[in-house]
Scaffold this active site. Structure first.
Site, short mmCIF file in Angstrom:
data_model
loop_
_atom_site.label_atom_id
_atom_site.label_comp_id
_atom_site.label_asym_id
_atom_site.label_seq_id
_atom_site.Cartn_x
_atom_site.Cartn_y
_atom_site.Cartn_z
N GLU A 84 -7.22 -79.89 -38.38
CA GLU A 84 -7.57 -79.55 -39.76
C GLU A 84 -7.10 -78.13 -39.97
O GLU A 84 -7.68 -77.19 -39.42
CB GLU A 84 -9.08 -79.70 -40.00
N CYS B 183 -10.86 -73.21 -46.00
CA CYS B 183 -9.56 -73.89 -45.88
C CYS B 183 -9.18 -74.61 -47.16
O CYS B 183 -8.01 -74.74 -47.48
CB CYS B 183 -9.55 -74.84 -44.69
N GLU C 191 -1.25 -69.12 -47.10
CA GLU C 191 -2.71 -69.12 -47.11
C GLU C 191 -3.21 -67.70 -46.83
O GLU C 191 -2.87 -67.10 -45.81
CB GLU C 191 -3.25 -70.08 -46.05
#
Ligand code: ADP
Ligand code: MG
Length: 493
Positions: free
Chosen positions: A257, A291, A389
């Site tokens: 993940e 996330c 990110e």
């Protein structure tokens, strides 16, 4: 599990084979409280020797001892007792989590409750692992049995420390696996507290081992260990890719993940007030260290100027403060490294786009890793602040004209963890839902997560699904069993 050193810093030990132990080297590393920048605890610095010890304990517990004899009902009961203990200790755990990670206490309380719920959910599921009878065309009984994969290495990040531990441990234990969990080096404390509940809950020694260490020295040898059968990882895409390669040598099962750059898409017909709140909540919850953060905010052109203005005005009112104060809505970032990283993206953003709010460290706070909630607008989707990110409270607002363009921009990223669509036109929203390349899509909301529903990404956001029945599947093998019912076996010779 912890003792006081002469400087008043709590010294924790880690958990191997049912005992709280030091590392093989006897070394400890400091754990920092991000709101004060002071050391709040020390934990053992595990290296390859400790990894070997923990994996050996997990393998022995899988192969022999009490665990293979533990019935599904009893595995379920153990998970319920762990959940009960988490709820009993919730106030203490939430305070520790909030201090160690920097997240507001109110958010930490939700996380702790969710961690307990996760153990309850999989406690119930332990007795619902079902096999099949396969309709083969011979005089035979063909079965498929579900069996635990074996030893699971579980490596987790620092943004939801106890909750991520629960997401990993609960389904693995329900399935009958044994585990070596490595919490993130920044936030190992609540996982070590959790370890203190296992013996009372009836978990046999070696079934769960929790080792504290750094990525290279502890995480890497854990992932490579030949007796580890499965690796479950949540963290950065860079480390995820390295783990996938390392796991290839011994063909370990892997679930990842990883990060995201999730679009939060606002059509002009969305309810405006909820939209502004949804945009802020989507990107700034947990300091943006999420996330699935809605870090690309796509806004239809006809409401775009008004939207940027309203969102920025409200962002400036977000209350930053010490995480333990109940009024605090945003705490400090987790570490100096993360602070520096987010600060550098704030500076980059000023070159790549226009600044509408924030843009620096939080001047109101005299110490701690606080940054201002930051909003850039007129961002091009190819800009680095729209593609990379950031994992902090930095939003990139991007205008669009119409559904097709919204979709094209939304999907133009290597990631595919989550997305959200805001509109009062249900048909338009559903067309978007079907076309978005993301593992989680919210409509008129962003971020709520439920243990009953699958969680995981498309594309470079990873593979495998956590939570729900999907979560336990990732810890199970399937064995085909063929039972011949003829007097004579079928043969050729
Ligand atoms: P961040 O950079 O935000 O800390 P990481 O992906 O590096 O995110 O960290 C997530 C988890 O992965 C942490 O527990 C960390 O210790 C671990 N980790 C980091 N590097 C490695 C590695 N090479 N092998 C295995 N685990 C690692
Ligand atoms: Mg890292």
């Amino acid at each position: 599990m912890a003792s006081e050193t002469k400087f008043g810093v709590r010294r924790y030990r880690m958990y191997i084979n049912g005992e709280f132990v030091e590392s093989a080297s006897g070394k400890y590393f400091p754990v920092t409280e991000p709101s004060t920048e002071e050391v709040m605890a020390e934990v053992p610095e595990a290296n390859e020797k400790d990894v070997n010890r923990a994996v050996a304990a997990a393998k022995a517990a899988f192969d022999s001892g009490a665990w293979p004899q533990t019935t599904a009902q009893d595995r379920g009961r153990i998970l319920f007792r762990i959940a009960e203990r988490i709820r009993k200790e919730a106030a203490h755990l939430a305070e520790l989590e909030s201090r160690n990670s920097g997240k507001p206490i109110v958010e930490a309380e939700y996380d702790i409750a969710d961690a307990a719920t996760c153990f309850e959910y999989y406690g119930g599921m332990a007795t619902k692992i079902l096999g099949h009878v396969n309709p083969v065309p011979d005089n035979a009984l063909s079965l498929s049995l579900r069996e635990p994969i074996g030893v699971a290495a579980q490596i987790i990040p620092w943004n939801y420390p106890l909750l991520m531990a629960a997401w990993k441990l609960a389904p693995a234990l329900a399935a009958g696996c044994t585990c070596v969990l490595k919490p993130a080096e920044q936030t190992p404390l609540t996982a070590l507290e959790l370890a203190g509940y296992f013996t009372d809950a009836g978990l046999p020694p070696g079934v769960v081992n929790i080792i504290t260490g750094l990525g290279e020295e502890c995480g890497a040898p854990l992932v490579k260990h030949p007796d580890v059968n499965k690796v479950a990882f949540t963290g950065s895409a860079t480390v995820g890719k390295a783990i996938m390669k390392a796991a290839a040598d011994t063909v370990k099962r892997v679930t990842l993940e990883l990060g995201g750059k999730s679009p939060n898409i606002f059509f002009a017909d969305a309810d405006f007030e909820s939209a502004i709140d949804g945009a802020l909540f989507g990107v700034f919850i947990n300091q943006g260290e999420v996330c699935s953060a809605g870090s690309r905010i796509l806004v239809e052109k006809s409401i775009y100027p008004k939207f940027v203005e309203a969102m920025s005005a409200k962002a400036k009112t977000i209350r930053l403060g010490p995480p333990l104060e109940r009024e605090t809505k945003m705490g400090p970032l987790v570490s100096k490294d993360q602070f520096d990283r987010v600060r550098s993206y704030q500076e980059l953003g000023k070159k790549e786009a226009k600044l509408a709010a924030g843009g620096g460290r939080a001047a109101s706070m005299t110490r701690g890793y606080y940054v201002e909630p930051t909003i850039f607008y007129d961002v091009d989707n190819s800009a680095r602040i729209a593609q990379e990110e950031i994992f902090g409270p930095v939003a990139a607002v991007i205008p669009f004209a119409g559904e097709a363009e919204a979709l094209r921009i939304a999907n133009a990223t290597p990631y595919g963890l989550a997305a959200a669509v805001w509109s009062r036109d249900i048909f338009k929203a559903l067309r978007m839902v079907k076309a978005l390349r993301a593992g989680v899509v919210w409509v008129n909301h962003m971020q709520p997560t439920y243990v009953e529903a699958p969680w995981g990404g498309y594309k470079q956001s990873g593979f495998g699904r956590e939570l729900g029945p999907w979560g336990i599947e990732e810890y199970l093998e399937t064995k085909q069993v063929h039972i011949n019912l003829n007097e004579q076996p079928i043969g050729w010779y």
